[in-house]
Design an enzyme around this catalytic site. Structure first.
Site, short mmCIF file in Angstrom:
data_model
loop_
_atom_site.label_atom_id
_atom_site.label_comp_id
_atom_site.label_asym_id
_atom_site.label_seq_id
_atom_site.Cartn_x
_atom_site.Cartn_y
_atom_site.Cartn_z
N TYR A 109 0.71 4.14 -2.58
CA TYR A 109 -0.34 5.16 -2.47
C TYR A 109 -0.08 6.05 -1.25
CZ TYR A 109 -5.14 7.02 -2.04
OH TYR A 109 -6.26 7.84 -1.95
N ASP A 110 0.14 5.41 -0.11
CA ASP A 110 0.29 6.18 1.14
C ASP A 110 1.47 7.14 1.05
OD1 ASP A 110 -1.55 4.22 1.70
OD2 ASP A 110 -0.58 3.51 3.52
N ARG B 107 -14.46 1.32 9.11
CA ARG B 107 -14.31 2.48 8.22
C ARG B 107 -15.46 3.42 8.53
NH1 ARG B 107 -10.26 0.05 7.60
NH2 ARG B 107 -9.08 -0.35 5.68
N ARG C 138 0.82 -1.22 0.00
CA ARG C 138 0.00 0.00 0.00
C ARG C 138 0.85 1.26 0.00
NH1 ARG C 138 -5.44 -1.59 2.23
NH2 ARG C 138 -6.16 0.54 2.37
#
Ligand code: NAD
Ligand code: UDP
Length: 317
Positions: free
Chosen positions: A147-148, A213, A144
């Site tokens: 993106y991060d 979330r 990830r």
């Protein structure tokens, strides 16, 4: 006087709603997109509309826009995990070189610049809910990270332009947003669950589903982004809905909408999937007077109606 604003990534899910709302209030909008993860159908209704124009370009390579520019709203980047995991190098490029090019244009034009950053800069957070002063917990070498870290670099670059050259900037940290114009196949949780439910397929919960979330409906998100762009703030500021749910609760809510008997299957949890996420939006509430108002029930129903239309008879199983 109406402003001439660039929306980079304007054919995407959030960007296309932003184009609509800016045009509605009388701004001229130049949508710049390479259609890598966006769709022509998201902006087809704007074709020929007064004040709207489209420039097809990969902003990591060029930003070919002439004439006066009053604002640059930079949303260009893959955003869905399957999308950015399939385009790791492009994601890093657009976060770095694309952002640099956008900042350079804003600086040259004396335009205000808004960066669409993300809650992913907090990684798998040790502070809950996430407040803007929290520095985050990101694995810099995990899958990830493309993106991060691209977004963290984009934030750093934005602040460096601001501090060094005085560029007028603001950073929005967007939390999970959903609504009409999500691609049915983009792989995010709301699109997956709704499309699966419409096809009467099992809902795919990753891991045990206890990760959380906090989902913001796109109309609310766009109102927050516009309020932030119109302000004199620099940010970063969280723009999201603090209404927190586990992924399993979300699956059950979607099943409830269609058929409570729908099967839920568990699939492996992706690497570094954050265990919980909820924005602290005190700053946005106090400084912008903005607060999200759409309930998850209303938002899911509106998104389901969009997919029913988008998928035609095929989606109705
Ligand atoms: P999206 O994939 O639907 O939209 C992104 C758009 O950018 C697409 O139209 C794509 O074609 C375009 N694009 C990508 N790379 C480009 C390039 N090199 N040159 C030109 N155009 C390019 O995603 P979205 O959900 O609408 O997200 C928009 C922005 O908001 C992204 O920057 C994302 O990181 C940020 N964000 C979104 C969410 C969310 O939940 N939707 C959460 C946090 C942050
Ligand atoms: N998720 C899931 N099933 C799916 C898609 C996603 O359980 O079909 C989970 C995912 O593992 C994550 C959450 O839902 O915990 C949100 O995923 P999404 O890709 O929408 O956004 P993220 O917040 O991970 O960027």
């Amino acid at each position: 006087m109406s402003q001439r604003l660039l929306v980079l990534g304007g054919a995407g899910f959030v960007g296309s709603h932003l184009c609509d709302r800016l045009l509605e209030r009388g701004d001229a909008v130049v949508c710049v997109d390479d259609f890598s993860t966006g769709r022509r159908s998201n902006i087809a209704h704007l074709d020929g509309e007064d004040g709207f124009s489209l420039v097809e370009a990969d902003i990591s390579v060029a930003l070919p826009v002439d004439g006066r520019v009053d604002g640059v709203l930079h949303l260009a980047s893959p955003a869905s995990p399957p999308d950015y995991l399939a385009r790791p190098l492009e994601t890093l490029q657009v976060g770095s070189e694309g952002t640099r090019r956008a900042l350079e244009l804003a600086q040259r034009q004396g335009a205000r610049f808004l960066l669409a950053s993300t809650s992913e800069v907090y990684g798998d957070p040790h502070v809950h809910p996430q407040i803007e002063s929290y520095w985050g917990n990101v694995n810099p070498v995990g899958p990830r990270s493309v993106y991060d870290e691209a977004k963290r670099f984009a934030e750093a670059l934005t602040m460096a332009y601001h501090r060094t050259l005085g560029t007028d900037v603001v950073i929005a940290r967007i939390f999970n947003t959903y609504g009409p114009r999500l691609r049915p196949d983009d792989g995010r949780v709301v699109s997956n669950f709704l499309v699966q439910a419409m096809r009467r397929q099992p809902l795919t919960v990753y891991g045990d589903g206890n990760q959380t979330r906090s989902l913001c409906y796109v109309d609310d998100e766009v109102s927050g982004l516009i309020a932030l762009f119109d302000s004199e703030l620099t940010g970063p500021i969280n723009i999201g809905n603090p209404d927190e749910h586990t992924v399993l609760e979300l699956a059950r809510a979607v099943a409830e909408l269609f058929d409570p008997g729908l099967e839920i299957v568990h699939l492996p949890l992706p690497a570094d999937d954050p265990t919980r996420r909820r924005p602290d939006i005190t700053l946005a509430r106090e400084r912008l007077g903005w607060t999200p108002t759409t309930t998850i029930g209303d938002g899911l129903a509106a998104t389901a109606r969009f997919f029913a239309d988008d998928l035609g008879g095929e989606g109705l199983g």
